[in-house]
Design a protein around this motif. Structure first.
Motif, PDB file in Angstrom:
ATOM      1  N   ASN B 268      -6.091   2.085  -2.282  1.00 50.02           N
ATOM      2  CA  ASN B 268      -5.162   1.230  -2.550  1.00 50.02           C
ATOM      3  C   ASN B 268      -4.889   0.178  -1.415  1.00 50.02           C
ATOM      4  O   ASN B 268      -4.658   0.736  -0.358  1.00 50.02           O
ATOM      5  CB  ASN B 268      -3.882   1.955  -3.068  1.00 50.02           C
ATOM      6  CG  ASN B 268      -2.765   0.906  -3.286  1.00 50.02           C
ATOM      7  OD1 ASN B 268      -3.071  -0.036  -4.004  1.00 50.02           O
ATOM      8  ND2 ASN B 268      -1.657   1.036  -2.603  1.00 50.02           N
ATOM      9  N   GLU B 300      -6.039   3.527   2.655  1.00 45.57           N
ATOM     10  CA  GLU B 300      -5.394   2.293   2.944  1.00 45.57           C
ATOM     11  C   GLU B 300      -5.988   1.400   3.792  1.00 45.57           C
ATOM     12  O   GLU B 300      -4.999   0.508   4.460  1.00 45.57           O
ATOM     13  CB  GLU B 300      -3.878   2.861   3.064  1.00 45.57           C
ATOM     14  CG  GLU B 300      -3.477   3.889   2.050  1.00 45.57           C
ATOM     15  CD  GLU B 300      -2.273   4.430   2.415  1.00 45.57           C
ATOM     16  OE1 GLU B 300      -1.783   4.611   3.534  1.00 45.57           O
ATOM     17  OE2 GLU B 300      -1.339   4.802   1.464  1.00 45.57           O
ATOM     18  N   GLN B 303      -4.831  -2.431   3.498  1.00 45.65           N
ATOM     19  CA  GLN B 303      -3.309  -2.692   3.389  1.00 45.65           C
ATOM     20  C   GLN B 303      -2.639  -3.933   3.723  1.00 45.65           C
ATOM     21  O   GLN B 303      -1.655  -4.540   3.220  1.00 45.65           O
ATOM     22  CB  GLN B 303      -2.644  -1.557   4.403  1.00 45.65           C
ATOM     23  CG  GLN B 303      -2.794  -1.627   5.773  1.00 45.65           C
ATOM     24  CD  GLN B 303      -2.391  -0.318   6.529  1.00 45.65           C
ATOM     25  OE1 GLN B 303      -1.469  -0.364   6.893  1.00 45.65           O
ATOM     26  NE2 GLN B 303      -3.015   0.591   6.403  1.00 45.65           N
ATOM     27  N   PHE B 313       1.986  -4.142  -0.525  1.00 41.47           N
ATOM     28  CA  PHE B 313       1.282  -2.770  -0.216  1.00 41.47           C
ATOM     29  C   PHE B 313       2.612  -1.632   0.189  1.00 41.47           C
ATOM     30  O   PHE B 313       3.427  -1.910   1.083  1.00 41.47           O
ATOM     31  CB  PHE B 313       0.573  -2.885   1.207  1.00 41.47           C
ATOM     32  CG  PHE B 313      -0.009  -1.724   1.584  1.00 41.47           C
ATOM     33  CD1 PHE B 313      -0.871  -0.860   0.997  1.00 41.47           C
ATOM     34  CD2 PHE B 313       0.539  -0.870   2.901  1.00 41.47           C
ATOM     35  CE1 PHE B 313      -1.511   0.448   1.604  1.00 41.47           C
ATOM     36  CE2 PHE B 313       0.063   0.092   3.290  1.00 41.47           C
ATOM     37  CZ  PHE B 313      -0.722   0.874   2.456  1.00 41.47           C
ATOM     38  N   SER B 315       2.452   2.224   1.590  1.00 46.82           N
ATOM     39  CA  SER B 315       1.569   3.388   1.945  1.00 46.82           C
ATOM     40  C   SER B 315       2.198   4.725   1.220  1.00 46.82           C
ATOM     41  O   SER B 315       3.296   4.770   0.790  1.00 46.82           O
ATOM     42  CB  SER B 315       1.814   3.762   3.512  1.00 46.82           C
ATOM     43  OG  SER B 315       3.158   4.256   3.727  1.00 46.82           O
ATOM     44  N   SER B 334      -3.602   9.454   5.386  1.00 49.08           N
ATOM     45  CA  SER B 334      -3.893   7.922   5.268  1.00 49.08           C
ATOM     46  C   SER B 334      -4.939   7.641   6.125  1.00 49.08           C
ATOM     47  O   SER B 334      -5.094   7.739   7.399  1.00 49.08           O
ATOM     48  CB  SER B 334      -2.698   7.404   5.500  1.00 49.08           C
ATOM     49  OG  SER B 334      -2.752   5.902   5.773  1.00 49.08           O
ATOM     50  N   GLN B 336      -7.072   4.256   7.967  1.00 52.37           N
ATOM     51  CA  GLN B 336      -7.014   3.046   8.067  1.00 52.37           C
ATOM     52  C   GLN B 336      -7.951   2.565   9.056  1.00 52.37           C
ATOM     53  O   GLN B 336      -8.734   3.388   9.689  1.00 52.37           O
ATOM     54  CB  GLN B 336      -5.447   2.692   8.764  1.00 52.37           C
ATOM     55  CG  GLN B 336      -5.159   1.347   9.598  1.00 52.37           C
ATOM     56  CD  GLN B 336      -5.276   0.110   8.601  1.00 52.37           C
ATOM     57  OE1 GLN B 336      -6.153   0.032   7.760  1.00 52.37           O
ATOM     58  NE2 GLN B 336      -4.471  -0.760   9.191  1.00 52.37           N
TER      59      GLN B 336
END
Lengths: 523, 523
Positions: B268, B300, B303, B313, B315, B334, B336
């Protein structure tokens, strides 16, 4: 609040030693949050007994329990100065030169900075700040990168122009051609080792011949990939000699147990043992791999770290080619890294593997695995091309470059000799020469009482010694059990990397500690 | 000599399509040496059928067969200009913005250059070349690194001061605290994903719920670690909606087959699907994971890439905390990366995972695996701290930074819309909105004749279409089969990354190709 561990975490930390061989342990006080420490593992969806047991089995002593303890002492020194009989922790556990004050090579860093921010190349002030050949090299590298884009993913094997430079460097080193298409650039040497283990290991029935003592990346990687480590012992009494009879014996022994031995790992110069293989010995090793149909995995990351006049680094590829063997005779992988040598750029995570002697369809598979991770970092790629093609006579930077390089290597040689002599001067300690690499691996002939005292606290005797040394002096060494050793012998690995100014003080602290230790435990 | 493949290698290259779904293939002409290609695999100690079959099974379409073919065309264009009906290859296969001309953010590169070569900070000329806040930030970062040594291995999780900065950035983004001890810095997001798969997967009886379509890193990593991918289908008709009923159905189905489902992967904003999840939907997902005791792996990395005003967005950690759930309720990771967003620094290989909700003893294991690879590259670590803490209002660089950022993001939004409209304007093509990320994933309702023509050359219909598109226009898109799709439906993934100036030409080439294709195969 986040910096305070719960009571449970504290209890986990307090236990000073675990069963022998020491298990891996981490600094809970800094790495686990209070909440995590407080969680009941059994209640979690991911309890310890539900994770991949290969992960659980894997050990990595170089950042193991002793380092955890050292980090705790360091925190105590900061929060309560004077709380220990020393003022600083001396990390001799890991080959991390710049963490102990070694300065990077100026030319390399100039080029990296220019490639990181290419608009500098258009500014007149830049000529006052950077050497002319660093500017020229940066242009050359940017020209080799499609669109000059140092922030783009590259080809999965690394930027072609940089692989060309590395292949040229290998050819110049060996006197035999190298193919840029054989080069896979990697984030340091470790990912390359993992990739090869992943390729070769199908199950615990696949074995990898590894030296003992060995750098624990190998045992860790074999464990993570579910294979069997087939040990071969280096002969301490002949300066950590690598004997073919021992290889043959262990190979046959493994085969008799139903193990398919796929590969031989050789670390040259040796880690943790510091020996440099003689050319004749290397030829025997190549012959052995060819005859036994083994992949030769050659860890050659210390190729620039040679400290004795009568030894010279020879790559295994050079040896094989000098014997007339080609790609078709022997699969051979050479690992190189920017972390070692005189450059010591550990944090840049640059390196490569040169992969020769595999069929096209197996190479496809290696390429595919490299592709899943897209590419290694471009700064590391650039640095790998620089260490394999440093400034040459006549270049503007050459003299200062050569002075920096020679200064570092000659200082390392002096430090190696001083520490070797110091260890050999200790009662019941014998230490082979560090002919190369960055380590000494002295043997401790410990008194029975010390061994019993270790047993009483459920520690391996060398872990017990290392812990006592740390508590008394602040010097961090790694117990030999983390690398493997002949059962019943005890060692520690100590890097030669502390700043040269500090060596005399280290030696006197070491001597004082050892005398007191031997006095305390004398049989 | 090394640039010429043998006849055998040429034959391997010539076969234009393989069986459906397309197998992974690599550019033999550039990656395999003549010798390797000529070697008889069966005679080698490492024949294809003796390697780890998990490696063989793994696929990674983003750098698969279509890209191999594109690289070959590119070489042909170079050696024989005019040999194809286009002048350049347009790589729309991979989210690699800087390879297509996107410029890096100046402030970030200034800081990186200064950290790479800290002696610059002492020179007066430096003030003419770098912004004052870049200089200040470089000092701040060097102060956070022990000894200012940007060439040293760091703590296995990454430099503590940089993790502090990242935790601050996460807290500012979410409005909930973040713990620097929960951050593991990684070389891009991929190694973090591998680490979690390695931890969770014990055998093929362990399943990971993955969206279909998915970014093939997930299927590749699950295959490499020997687990089972449990698919859940995104609903194309509701804009790639993620429906809990589908999750539940697939979970139960997998369980009924004896699979232990360990984790749910959510991407996402979506890759390759470009949707942005609504807050209510995210709450349902969190609830589902909590109830079903699954680890939520939240990709993510996109984002910052949101192109529509009505989506935002959030989280998953923010969502979970806003529901009152803490570490004890739900394990959540998560991921990144510095490769995406407006920065697009793919080649720097920076990223992190924020690991929450695991017990202390399982975290120890994650730390241990991170330690085996020592640390991620320091430039990537610095960049990760910068993207999570960019210049702020009032900083010298803020205005130019904000102009660069806004310029890139608004251009991406325009390109997404233009390409979306173009695809929707094609006969029998439907394309959902790219609300975020960097891709469109249009559906091709192909005529039966085209499907038969594909079958005749043993290609998947979307691979057939993509190959035809490439041969006619030079545009490289990835067939949907590389990501997974509802059986019998056909898609391609196309990035929105070509330079904005080129979009009109791309669209007209695409239209012309599509019209001709439909004309040729009209039922």
């Amino acid at each position: 609040m986040r910096r305070f561990a719960t009571e449970r975490a504290k209890r986990l930390l307090v236990g000073s030693f675990r069963s022998s061989p020491p298990l891996f342990s981490v600094p809970l006080c800094s790495s686990a949050s209070a909440t995590a420490a407080a969680m009941d593992s059994a209640a979690s969806p991911v309890a310890l007994d539900t994770i991949n047991q290969k992960v659980l089995k894997c050990e990595y002593a170089v950042r193991g329990e002793i380092v955890t303890h050292a980090q705790r002492l360091q925190q105590e020194l900061q929060s309560k100065p004077g709380s220990h009989p020393f003022e600083e922790i001396l990390y001799c556990n890991i080959g991390n030169p710049q963490s102990l004050g070694q300065q990077p090579i100026t030319f390399f860093r100039e080029v990296l900075a220019l490639c990181d921010h290419p608009p500098l190349l258009d500014k007149s002030e830049t000529h006052a700040l950077f050497s002319a050949d660093a500017i020229a090299r940066a242009w050359q590298i940017l020209d080799a990168i499609p669109g000059g884009a140092t922030g783009a993913y590259s080809h999965s094997q690394g930027i072609k122009g940089l692989r060309d430079a590395i292949a040229d460097g290998i050819a110049a080193r060996d006197g035999f051609p190298a193919n840029p298409d054989d080069i896979f650039l990697t984030d340091g040497a470790s990912p390359g080792v993992h990739m090869m283990m992943q390729l070769l290991i199908r199950s615990e029935k696949d074995g990898i011949l590894c030296p003992i003592p060995q750098y624990p990346l190998y045992s860790a990687s074999i464990a993570l990939h579910g294979g069997s480590l087939v040990p071969y012992y280096l002969n301490e009494s002949t300066g950590w000699g690598l004997e073919i009879s021992e290889l043959q014996k262990q190979l046959e022994d493994a085969r008799s147990k139903g193990i398919t031995v796929r590969s031989l790992v050789v670390i040259n110069p040796g880690n943790p043992t510091g020996q440099v293989l003689a050319e004749e010995n290397q030829k025997e090793i190549v012959e052995f791999c060819k005859n036994e149909r083994l992949v030769l995995l050659a860890d050659e990351v210390y190729q620039e770290n040679i400290y004795v006049d009568d030894k010279k680094f020879n790559s295994f590829k050079k040896i094989a080619r000098s014997m007339g063997y080609s790609d078709e005779d022997l699969p051979l992988v050479s690992f190189q890294s920017v972390s070692k040598g005189y450059y010591g750029e550990c944090g840049k995570r640059g390196g490569y593997m040169e992969v020769t002697g595999f069929s096209a369809e197996v190479r496809e598979q290696i390429y595919k695995v490299a592709s899943v991770n897209l590419c290694s970092n471009i700064s590391g790629q650039i640095l790998a091309s620089l260490v394999m093609n440093p400034p040459k006579v006549g270049d503007e930077s050459y003299e200062s470059f050569d002075a920096e390089k020679t200064g570092i290597l000659s200082s390392l040689a002096r430090r190696a000799k001083a520490l070797e002599d110091a260890f050999n001067g200790l009662e019941e300690v014998t230490c082979n020469k560090a002919e190369g690499a960055m380590y000494l691996f002295p043997r401790l002939h410990l008194p029975k009482k010390a061994i019993e005292a270790a047993k009483a606290v459920k520690a391996a005797p060398d872990a017990f010694y290392a812990r006592r040394l740390l508590d008394a002096t602040g010097i961090v060494v790694v117990p030999g059990s983390g690398f493997g050793q002949v059962p019943g012998t005890w060692h520690v690995r100590c890097t030669i990397l502390p700043h040269e100014d500090k060596i005399p003080a280290i030696i006197s602290r070491l001597k004082a500690f050892h005398e007191a230790f031997m006095e305390e435990f004398r049989d």
